[in-house]
Design an enzyme around this catalytic site. Structure first.
Site, PDB file in Angstrom:
ATOM      1  N   GLY A 151      -7.142  24.174  13.545  1.00 43.85           N
ATOM      2  CA  GLY A 151      -8.202  23.331  14.264  1.00 43.85           C
ATOM      3  C   GLY A 151      -8.409  24.173  15.426  1.00 43.85           C
ATOM      4  N   CYS A 152      -7.626  24.101  16.452  1.00 41.62           N
ATOM      5  CA  CYS A 152      -8.018  24.777  17.882  1.00 41.62           C
ATOM      6  C   CYS A 152      -7.903  26.103  17.759  1.00 41.62           C
ATOM      7  CB  CYS A 152      -7.449  23.958  19.056  1.00 41.62           C
ATOM      8  SG  CYS A 152      -7.914  22.346  19.236  1.00 41.62           S
ATOM      9  N   VAL A 153      -6.896  26.687  17.179  1.00 36.71           N
ATOM     10  CA  VAL A 153      -6.738  28.103  16.941  1.00 36.71           C
ATOM     11  C   VAL A 153      -7.792  28.795  16.117  1.00 36.71           C
ATOM     12  CG1 VAL A 153      -5.081  29.959  16.118  1.00 36.71           C
ATOM     13  CG2 VAL A 153      -3.957  27.894  17.003  1.00 36.71           C
ATOM     14  N   THR A 156     -10.877  28.613  18.357  1.00 33.83           N
ATOM     15  CA  THR A 156     -10.889  29.804  19.345  1.00 33.83           C
ATOM     16  C   THR A 156     -11.107  30.958  18.893  1.00 33.83           C
ATOM     17  OG1 THR A 156      -9.380  28.198  20.704  1.00 33.83           O
ATOM     18  CG2 THR A 156      -9.414  30.411  21.293  1.00 33.83           C
TER      19      THR A 156
END
Length: 211
Positions: A151-153, A156
Protein backbone atom coordinates in the site's frame (compact mmCIF):
# COMPACT_ATOMS: atom_id res chain seq x y z
CA UNK A 1 13.12 -25.20 -14.65
CA UNK A 2 10.32 -24.27 -12.23
CA UNK A 3 7.71 -21.64 -13.01
CA UNK A 4 9.30 -19.37 -10.40
CA UNK A 5 12.71 -19.78 -12.04
CA UNK A 6 11.10 -19.04 -15.42
CA UNK A 7 9.61 -15.85 -14.00
CA UNK A 8 12.90 -14.71 -12.51
CA UNK A 9 14.76 -15.43 -15.74
CA UNK A 10 12.12 -13.58 -17.75
CA UNK A 11 12.32 -10.50 -15.54
CA UNK A 12 16.11 -10.60 -15.47
CA UNK A 13 16.21 -10.19 -19.24
CA UNK A 14 14.35 -6.90 -19.02
CA UNK A 15 14.79 -5.53 -15.52
CA UNK A 16 18.13 -6.70 -14.15
CA UNK A 17 19.43 -3.26 -13.24
CA UNK A 18 20.45 -1.41 -10.11
CA UNK A 19 20.74 2.34 -9.59
CA UNK A 20 22.52 2.30 -6.23
CA UNK A 21 22.36 4.65 -3.28
CA UNK A 22 22.63 8.39 -3.69
CA UNK A 23 25.15 10.63 -1.97
CA UNK A 24 22.64 12.67 0.09
CA UNK A 25 19.97 10.27 1.35
CA UNK A 26 17.00 10.70 3.66
CA UNK A 27 15.29 7.91 5.58
CA UNK A 28 11.50 7.76 5.35
CA UNK A 29 9.58 5.67 7.87
CA UNK A 30 6.08 5.18 6.51
CA UNK A 31 3.00 4.84 8.72
CA UNK A 32 4.32 2.75 11.60
CA UNK A 33 1.08 3.50 13.46
CA UNK A 34 -0.34 1.81 16.54
CA UNK A 35 -3.29 0.29 14.67
CA UNK A 36 -0.97 -2.21 12.99
CA UNK A 37 0.33 -3.39 16.37
CA UNK A 38 -2.99 -3.51 18.25
CA UNK A 39 -4.41 -7.06 18.56
CA UNK A 40 -8.03 -7.13 17.50
CA UNK A 41 -7.75 -4.07 15.30
CA UNK A 42 -8.79 -4.53 11.66
CA UNK A 43 -5.32 -3.36 10.60
CA UNK A 44 -3.43 -5.60 13.01
CA UNK A 45 -0.59 -7.41 11.25
CA UNK A 46 2.44 -9.36 12.41
CA UNK A 47 4.87 -6.56 11.62
CA UNK A 48 6.87 -6.27 14.84
CA UNK A 49 10.02 -7.50 13.11
CA UNK A 50 9.62 -4.88 10.38
CA UNK A 51 9.48 -2.12 13.00
CA UNK A 52 12.49 -3.54 14.83
CA UNK A 53 14.45 -3.56 11.56
CA UNK A 54 13.34 -0.01 10.78
CA UNK A 55 14.44 1.17 14.21
CA UNK A 56 17.91 -0.27 13.62
CA UNK A 57 18.10 1.51 10.26
CA UNK A 58 16.93 4.70 11.94
CA UNK A 59 19.69 4.44 14.55
CA UNK A 60 22.28 4.05 11.79
CA UNK A 61 20.81 6.98 9.86
CA UNK A 62 20.85 9.26 12.88
CA UNK A 63 24.43 8.30 13.70
CA UNK A 64 25.39 9.25 10.15
CA UNK A 65 23.55 12.58 10.26
CA UNK A 66 21.02 11.45 7.66
CA UNK A 67 17.64 13.22 7.89
CA UNK A 68 14.76 11.08 9.16
CA UNK A 69 11.15 11.61 8.08
CA UNK A 70 8.23 9.86 9.79
CA UNK A 71 4.83 9.76 8.13
CA UNK A 72 1.42 9.20 9.61
CA UNK A 73 -2.17 9.44 8.44
CA UNK A 74 -4.43 12.03 10.06
CA UNK A 75 -7.99 12.88 9.02
CA UNK A 76 -10.43 15.58 10.04
CA UNK A 77 -12.83 14.16 12.66
CA UNK A 78 -15.48 13.91 9.95
CA UNK A 79 -13.17 12.14 7.49
CA UNK A 80 -14.03 14.81 4.94
CA UNK A 81 -10.42 15.26 3.77
CA UNK A 82 -9.97 11.53 3.10
CA UNK A 83 -11.82 11.61 -0.21
CA UNK A 84 -12.25 8.37 -2.14
CA UNK A 85 -9.43 6.64 -0.25
CA UNK A 86 -11.29 7.06 3.05
CA UNK A 87 -14.54 6.07 1.35
CA UNK A 88 -13.04 2.82 0.02
CA UNK A 89 -10.75 1.64 2.83
CA UNK A 90 -12.87 1.27 5.97
CA UNK A 91 -9.97 0.75 8.45
CA UNK A 92 -8.84 4.32 7.78
CA UNK A 93 -11.31 5.33 10.47
CA UNK A 94 -8.49 4.44 12.85
CA UNK A 95 -6.73 7.60 11.75
CA UNK A 96 -9.34 10.22 12.59
CA UNK A 97 -7.63 13.05 14.46
CA UNK A 98 -7.20 12.18 18.12
CA UNK A 99 -7.51 8.41 17.74
CA UNK A 100 -4.91 6.50 19.80
CA UNK A 101 -4.60 4.08 16.88
CA UNK A 102 -2.97 6.83 14.86
CA UNK A 103 -0.11 7.23 17.32
CA UNK A 104 3.34 6.02 16.35
CA UNK A 105 4.08 2.38 17.11
CA UNK A 106 6.19 1.00 19.95
CA UNK A 107 9.58 2.71 20.23
CA UNK A 108 8.96 5.16 17.40
CA UNK A 109 8.31 8.43 19.16
CA UNK A 110 9.78 11.15 16.90
CA UNK A 111 12.93 12.94 18.01
CA UNK A 112 12.82 16.73 17.98
CA UNK A 113 15.02 16.93 14.89
CA UNK A 114 12.92 14.49 12.85
CA UNK A 115 10.29 15.66 10.40
CA UNK A 116 6.73 14.34 10.70
CA UNK A 117 4.67 14.43 7.51
CA UNK A 118 0.93 13.85 7.93
CA UNK A 119 -0.89 12.63 4.86
CA UNK A 120 -4.38 11.61 3.77
CA UNK A 121 -3.50 9.38 0.82
CA UNK A 122 -1.18 6.38 0.29
CA UNK A 123 1.92 8.20 -0.95
CA UNK A 124 4.03 10.31 1.40
CA UNK A 125 4.49 12.69 -1.53
CA UNK A 126 0.89 13.14 -2.72
CA UNK A 127 -0.65 16.34 -1.37
CA UNK A 128 2.32 17.07 0.93
CA UNK A 129 5.41 19.28 0.77
CA UNK A 130 7.80 16.34 1.12
CA UNK A 131 9.31 16.48 -2.38
CA UNK A 132 10.06 20.20 -2.22
CA UNK A 133 11.36 19.89 1.35
CA UNK A 134 13.83 17.16 0.37
CA UNK A 135 14.88 18.95 -2.81
CA UNK A 136 15.51 22.20 -0.95
CA UNK A 137 17.68 20.28 1.53
CA UNK A 138 19.81 18.86 -1.29
CA UNK A 139 18.55 15.31 -0.82
CA UNK A 140 19.08 13.14 -3.90
CA UNK A 141 17.81 9.78 -2.66
CA UNK A 142 15.46 8.12 -0.20
CA UNK A 143 15.57 4.95 1.85
CA UNK A 144 12.09 3.59 2.51
CA UNK A 145 10.81 1.53 5.43
CA UNK A 146 7.24 1.13 6.55
CA UNK A 147 3.74 -0.27 6.35
CA UNK A 148 2.26 -1.66 4.32
CA UNK A 149 4.47 -2.95 1.54
CA UNK A 150 1.61 -3.31 -0.94
CA UNK A 151 0.00 0.00 0.00
CA UNK A 152 1.67 3.13 1.26
CA UNK A 153 5.24 1.86 0.81
CA UNK A 154 4.64 1.01 -2.82
CA UNK A 155 2.81 4.29 -3.49
CA UNK A 156 5.61 6.29 -1.87
CA UNK A 157 8.20 4.30 -3.81
CA UNK A 158 6.62 5.06 -7.17
CA UNK A 159 6.25 8.75 -6.34
CA UNK A 160 9.81 9.00 -5.00
CA UNK A 161 11.14 7.67 -8.28
CA UNK A 162 8.78 9.92 -10.22
CA UNK A 163 10.10 12.96 -8.35
CA UNK A 164 13.65 12.05 -9.34
CA UNK A 165 14.96 10.51 -6.12
CA UNK A 166 17.07 7.39 -6.22
CA UNK A 167 15.00 5.00 -4.16
CA UNK A 168 15.93 2.05 -1.97
CA UNK A 169 13.39 -0.12 -0.15
CA UNK A 170 14.59 -2.06 2.89
CA UNK A 171 12.98 -5.49 2.62
CA UNK A 172 13.12 -6.50 6.29
CA UNK A 173 11.94 -3.06 7.42
CA UNK A 174 8.66 -3.25 5.50
CA UNK A 175 5.64 -5.33 6.39
CA UNK A 176 2.21 -6.40 5.22
CA UNK A 177 -0.69 -8.43 6.54
CA UNK A 178 0.31 -11.44 4.40
CA UNK A 179 3.56 -12.67 2.90
CA UNK A 180 2.17 -12.94 -0.64
CA UNK A 181 1.46 -9.22 -1.29
CA UNK A 182 4.61 -8.32 0.63
CA UNK A 183 6.87 -10.45 -1.54
CA UNK A 184 5.05 -9.67 -4.79
CA UNK A 185 5.32 -5.93 -4.27
CA UNK A 186 8.98 -6.08 -3.23
CA UNK A 187 9.62 -8.05 -6.42
CA UNK A 188 7.81 -5.53 -8.60
CA UNK A 189 9.32 -2.45 -6.97
CA UNK A 190 12.78 -3.93 -7.42
CA UNK A 191 12.06 -4.62 -11.08
CA UNK A 192 10.82 -1.16 -12.01
CA UNK A 193 11.08 1.59 -9.45
CA UNK A 194 13.72 1.02 -6.78
CA UNK A 195 16.50 -1.14 -5.45
CA UNK A 196 15.11 -3.53 -2.86
CA UNK A 197 17.95 -4.09 -0.42
CA UNK A 198 18.64 -5.85 2.85
CA UNK A 199 18.97 -4.21 6.24
CA UNK A 200 22.64 -5.17 6.56
CA UNK A 201 23.51 -3.51 3.26
CA UNK A 202 21.71 -0.29 4.18
CA UNK A 203 23.31 -0.12 7.61
CA UNK A 204 26.74 -0.68 6.09
CA UNK A 205 26.08 2.11 3.57
CA UNK A 206 24.96 4.49 6.31
CA UNK A 207 27.94 3.65 8.49
CA UNK A 208 30.18 4.43 5.53
CA UNK A 209 28.76 7.96 5.37
CA UNK A 210 30.27 8.72 8.79
CA UNK A 211 33.83 8.31 7.48
Amino acid sequence: MSSEEDLLANYKKAYDNRVGFGSRPALIMIDFCQAYFEPGNALYSEVDEALESALRVRAAARAAGVPVVLTNVVYHPTGFDGGRFYEKAMPLKNFLKGSPMGAFGPGLEPFDDELVVSKQYPSAFFGTSLASTLTAAGIDSVILTGLTTSGCVRATCVDAMSHGFRTAVVAEACGDRHAAPHEANLFDMNAKYADVVGEAEVVAFLEGLKA
